[in-house]
Design a protein around this motif. Sequence first.
Motif, PDB file in Angstrom:
ATOM      1  N   LEU A  88      13.643   6.615  14.651  1.00 10.42           N
ATOM      2  CA  LEU A  88      12.803   6.113  15.738  1.00 10.42           C
ATOM      3  C   LEU A  88      11.345   6.509  15.526  1.00 10.42           C
ATOM      4  O   LEU A  88      10.433   5.710  15.787  1.00 10.42           O
ATOM      5  N   ASN A  89      11.126   7.733  15.039  1.00  7.39           N
ATOM      6  CA  ASN A  89       9.751   8.159  14.744  1.00  7.39           C
ATOM      7  C   ASN A  89       9.149   7.299  13.630  1.00  7.39           C
ATOM      8  O   ASN A  89       7.968   6.949  13.679  1.00  7.39           O
ATOM      9  N   GLU A  90       9.965   6.953  12.630  1.00 10.34           N
ATOM     10  CA  GLU A  90       9.488   6.078  11.557  1.00 10.34           C
ATOM     11  C   GLU A  90       9.120   4.702  12.117  1.00 10.34           C
ATOM     12  O   GLU A  90       8.128   4.110  11.706  1.00 10.34           O
ATOM     13  N   ILE A  91       9.931   4.210  13.039  1.00 12.25           N
ATOM     14  CA  ILE A  91       9.674   2.894  13.637  1.00 12.25           C
ATOM     15  C   ILE A  91       8.350   2.913  14.392  1.00 12.25           C
ATOM     16  O   ILE A  91       7.555   1.968  14.304  1.00 12.25           O
ATOM     17  N   VAL A  92       8.090   4.003  15.122  1.00  9.93           N
ATOM     18  CA  VAL A  92       6.811   4.112  15.841  1.00  9.93           C
ATOM     19  C   VAL A  92       5.657   4.112  14.847  1.00  9.93           C
ATOM     20  O   VAL A  92       4.632   3.454  15.068  1.00  9.93           O
ATOM     21  N   ASP A  93       5.830   4.832  13.726  1.00 10.73           N
ATOM     22  CA  ASP A  93       4.789   4.837  12.691  1.00 10.73           C
ATOM     23  C   ASP A  93       4.592   3.441  12.110  1.00 10.73           C
ATOM     24  O   ASP A  93       3.457   3.029  11.837  1.00 10.73           O
ATOM     25  N   GLN A  94       5.682   2.713  11.922  1.00  2.25           N
ATOM     26  CA  GLN A  94       5.577   1.347  11.397  1.00  2.25           C
ATOM     27  C   GLN A  94       4.841   0.439  12.378  1.00  2.25           C
ATOM     28  O   GLN A  94       4.038  -0.396  11.973  1.00  2.25           O
ATOM     29  N   ILE A  95       5.118   0.619  13.658  1.00  2.56           N
ATOM     30  CA  ILE A  95       4.421  -0.166  14.678  1.00  2.56           C
ATOM     31  C   ILE A  95       2.924   0.116  14.614  1.00  2.56           C
ATOM     32  O   ILE A  95       2.094  -0.792  14.661  1.00  2.56           O
ATOM     33  N   LYS A  96       2.587   1.393  14.480  1.00  3.02           N
ATOM     34  CA  LYS A  96       1.182   1.787  14.386  1.00  3.02           C
ATOM     35  C   LYS A  96       0.549   1.161  13.144  1.00  3.02           C
ATOM     36  O   LYS A  96      -0.550   0.590  13.214  1.00  3.02           O
ATOM     37  N   THR A  97       1.230   1.246  12.015  1.00  2.00           N
ATOM     38  CA  THR A  97       0.712   0.679  10.775  1.00  2.00           C
ATOM     39  C   THR A  97       0.550  -0.833  10.904  1.00  2.00           C
ATOM     40  O   THR A  97      -0.462  -1.393  10.475  1.00  2.00           O
ATOM     41  N   ARG A  98       1.537  -1.491  11.518  1.00  2.00           N
ATOM     42  CA  ARG A  98       1.477  -2.944  11.703  1.00  2.00           C
ATOM     43  C   ARG A  98       0.280  -3.325  12.561  1.00  2.00           C
ATOM     44  O   ARG A  98      -0.438  -4.285  12.252  1.00  2.00           O
ATOM     45  N   ARG A  99       0.041  -2.567  13.617  1.00  2.00           N
ATOM     46  CA  ARG A  99      -1.107  -2.860  14.486  1.00  2.00           C
ATOM     47  C   ARG A  99      -2.423  -2.662  13.757  1.00  2.00           C
ATOM     48  O   ARG A  99      -3.358  -3.443  13.922  1.00  2.00           O
ATOM     49  N   GLU A 100      -2.495  -1.607  12.946  1.00  3.30           N
ATOM     50  CA  GLU A 100      -3.713  -1.375  12.167  1.00  3.30           C
ATOM     51  C   GLU A 100      -3.943  -2.514  11.179  1.00  3.30           C
ATOM     52  O   GLU A 100      -5.078  -2.966  11.007  1.00  3.30           O
ATOM     53  N   GLU A 101      -2.867  -2.973  10.531  1.00  2.00           N
ATOM     54  CA  GLU A 101      -2.982  -4.087   9.592  1.00  2.00           C
ATOM     55  C   GLU A 101      -3.435  -5.356  10.307  1.00  2.00           C
ATOM     56  O   GLU A 101      -4.286  -6.097   9.796  1.00  2.00           O
ATOM     57  N   GLU A 102      -2.880  -5.617  11.489  1.00  5.99           N
ATOM     58  CA  GLU A 102      -3.286  -6.786  12.261  1.00  5.99           C
ATOM     59  C   GLU A 102      -4.759  -6.689  12.639  1.00  5.99           C
ATOM     60  O   GLU A 102      -5.488  -7.678  12.581  1.00  5.99           O
ATOM     61  N   LYS A 103      -5.188  -5.486  13.021  1.00  5.51           N
ATOM     62  CA  LYS A 103      -6.587  -5.280  13.392  1.00  5.51           C
ATOM     63  C   LYS A 103      -7.487  -5.523  12.188  1.00  5.51           C
ATOM     64  O   LYS A 103      -8.514  -6.202  12.288  1.00  5.51           O
ATOM     65  N   LYS A 104      -7.094  -4.979  11.022  1.00  2.00           N
ATOM     66  CA  LYS A 104      -7.885  -5.188   9.803  1.00  2.00           C
ATOM     67  C   LYS A 104      -7.917  -6.660   9.428  1.00  2.00           C
ATOM     68  O   LYS A 104      -8.961  -7.172   9.005  1.00  2.00           O
TER      69      LYS A 104
END
Length: 180
Positions: A88-104
């Motif tokens: 679950l912690n990995e999934i939260v990190d993936q969500i964060k990474t996905r949002r950063e990628e979308e922002k970029k």
Amino acid sequence: TVLSEKPTTFTITVTSEAGENGETVQTTLKFTYREQYPDEAPLYEIVSQENLDDNDVTDIIKLLEQQAEENLGMVMIFTLVSAVQEKLNEIVDQIKTRREEEKKQKEREAEEEEKQRFHGTPVTIENFLNWKAKFDAELLEIKRKKMKEEEQAGKNKLSGKQLFEMDHNLDTSDIQFLEE
């Protein structure tokens, strides 16, 4: 939460650590001990989940299967829950990474849009000559309008001779001014 004693059935709610914006993912696991536990894996299922995709749920089920096989013969509920917690912690990190990628990606798209806006039309000899002809025609039209306005304004104005002929007081006005 203990649901029943025979067979022993209980639920455990596992929540990830809070992400950057306070987002969390959560799942409730239901375990049922078999008669041969711990030599036999317990029955498990995901009763509910929060903020998880179907792919994430499938990954958690696969993780539980793998961990149960690796820990046969040992008490394994804590290990299973810990593995799910890490996932679950990995999934939260993936969500964060996905949002950063979308922002970029949005920033890159905005930058490309900005470049396109300032790119303009490449200047060639033909383009320049066409523009120059239109520009000269516009200037000529402006000059013609200005000359017409001056002509019309000039028709309404009287010449000095015409002023003297119309108003005889002007004949002596300079002399009176000099005498004073």
